[in-house]
Enzyme design. Structure first.
Site, short mmCIF file in Angstrom:
data_model
loop_
_atom_site.label_atom_id
_atom_site.label_comp_id
_atom_site.label_asym_id
_atom_site.label_seq_id
_atom_site.Cartn_x
_atom_site.Cartn_y
_atom_site.Cartn_z
N ILE A 1 -14.54 -0.67 -8.82
CA ILE A 1 -13.63 0.32 -9.37
C ILE A 1 -13.49 1.49 -8.42
O ILE A 1 -14.45 1.91 -7.76
CB ILE A 1 -14.10 0.80 -10.76
N ASP B 1 -16.56 -8.45 -12.54
CA ASP B 1 -15.86 -8.47 -13.82
C ASP B 1 -14.65 -9.40 -13.75
O ASP B 1 -14.43 -10.21 -14.67
CB ASP B 1 -15.36 -7.06 -14.19
N GLU C 1 -22.95 -1.65 -10.56
CA GLU C 1 -22.79 -0.48 -11.42
C GLU C 1 -24.07 0.33 -11.59
O GLU C 1 -24.03 1.56 -11.68
CB GLU C 1 -22.25 -0.90 -12.78
#
Length: 275
Positions: free
Chosen positions: A70, A128, A148
């Protein structure tokens, strides 16, 4: 075909192929997942799902890496407080997280089979993405990380829910808690990918052939296999059998079945209607 900031959709053989390619297209940022991506990805998958020409989808990426996770700017935007009312601010954040989750889950909601072709880094949000695909392949130099935890985040876009079902609970826990980098060959050993290829060129050629093979099969049967597998994942055996019995009571007596039998008798390849 729609224009996107972070993606591109193309066919390698526009006149004959029923395989469409959906590519992450932000190579200057190592295909980091921006807020634009999360808006565009659902729309792109919906358009492919509704396109009757599409029989199979290959998810890949332009540039050196598949996905670096991300975008930090997107993360900062999500977590910046804009209200002194903590309850309302946290309700807003929950809605935003659910929206991002929905973009990843769109891979499973898409009726058409989706094959991930992974090269370079597949980090954080990249995991993901690929764990929500139906089949995965990678290059020898690909590497992976459930990153993460190193960003002080609990992964929340699907890795912790989907990865254990693919690689086993013990492997998923170890990867999620350590955030360590693991190779394409280790991904193959754990079952995350089905095959590892020496180069991106070799992978692209093989994946195209695999996707074309899937696209040549009965679209009703392929869509049914994906749907029943996903539903059965969350059921016991008896419930799964009941679901597929209901599915086939609706879909089994189709023109695809008649065409398959006729093609075998006539020793030719079957030709199926668009879905």
């Amino acid at each position: 075909m729609a224009e996107f900031k972070t993606l591109e959709i193309l066919q390698k053989s526009p006149n004959s192929s029923q395989v469409f390619h959906l590519r992450l297209n932000n190579p200057s940022h190592r295909n980091a997942l921006s807020l634009d991506f999360f808006t565009e990805f659902s729309k792109a998958l919906s358009s492919l799902d509704q396109n009757p020409k599409v029989r199979a989808i290959v998810l890949s990426a332009n540039g050196v890496h598949f996905c670096s996770g991300i975008d930090i700017k997107a993360l900062n935007s999500l977590t910046s407080l804009s209200s002194i009312d903590h309850g309302r601010e946290r309700e807003r954040l929950r809605r935003e997280i659910k929206r991002l989750q929905g973009a990843i889950s769109a891979l499973e909601l898409c009726r058409k089979p989706i094959i991930a072709a992974i090269h370079g880094g597949c980090i954080g949000g990249g995991i993901d993405l690929v764990s929500a695909c139906d089949v995965r392949y990678c290059t020898k130099d690909a590497f992976f990380s459930v990153k993460e935890v190193d960003l002080a985040i609990t992964a929340d876009l699907g890795t912790l829910q989907r990865l254990p079902r693919i690689v086993g609970y013990g492997n998923a826990v170890e990867l999620a808690l350590t955030g360590r980098r693991f190779s394409g060959s280790e991904a193959k050993e754990m079952g995350l990918v089905s095959s590892v290829f020496e180069s991106k060129e070799a992978m692209d050629e093989a994946v195209e052939a695999i996707a074309e093979g899937i696209a040549a099969k009965s679209p009703l049967a392929v869509v049914g296999a994906k749907e029943v597998l996903l539903r059965s994942r969350d059921m016991n055996v008896e419930q799964g059998l009941d679901y597929v019995a209901t599915w086939n009571s609706a879909m089994l007596l189709s023109d695809d079945l008649t065409e398959t039998v006729a093609a075998q008798v006539q020793k030719r390849k079957p030709v199926f209607a668009k879905l």
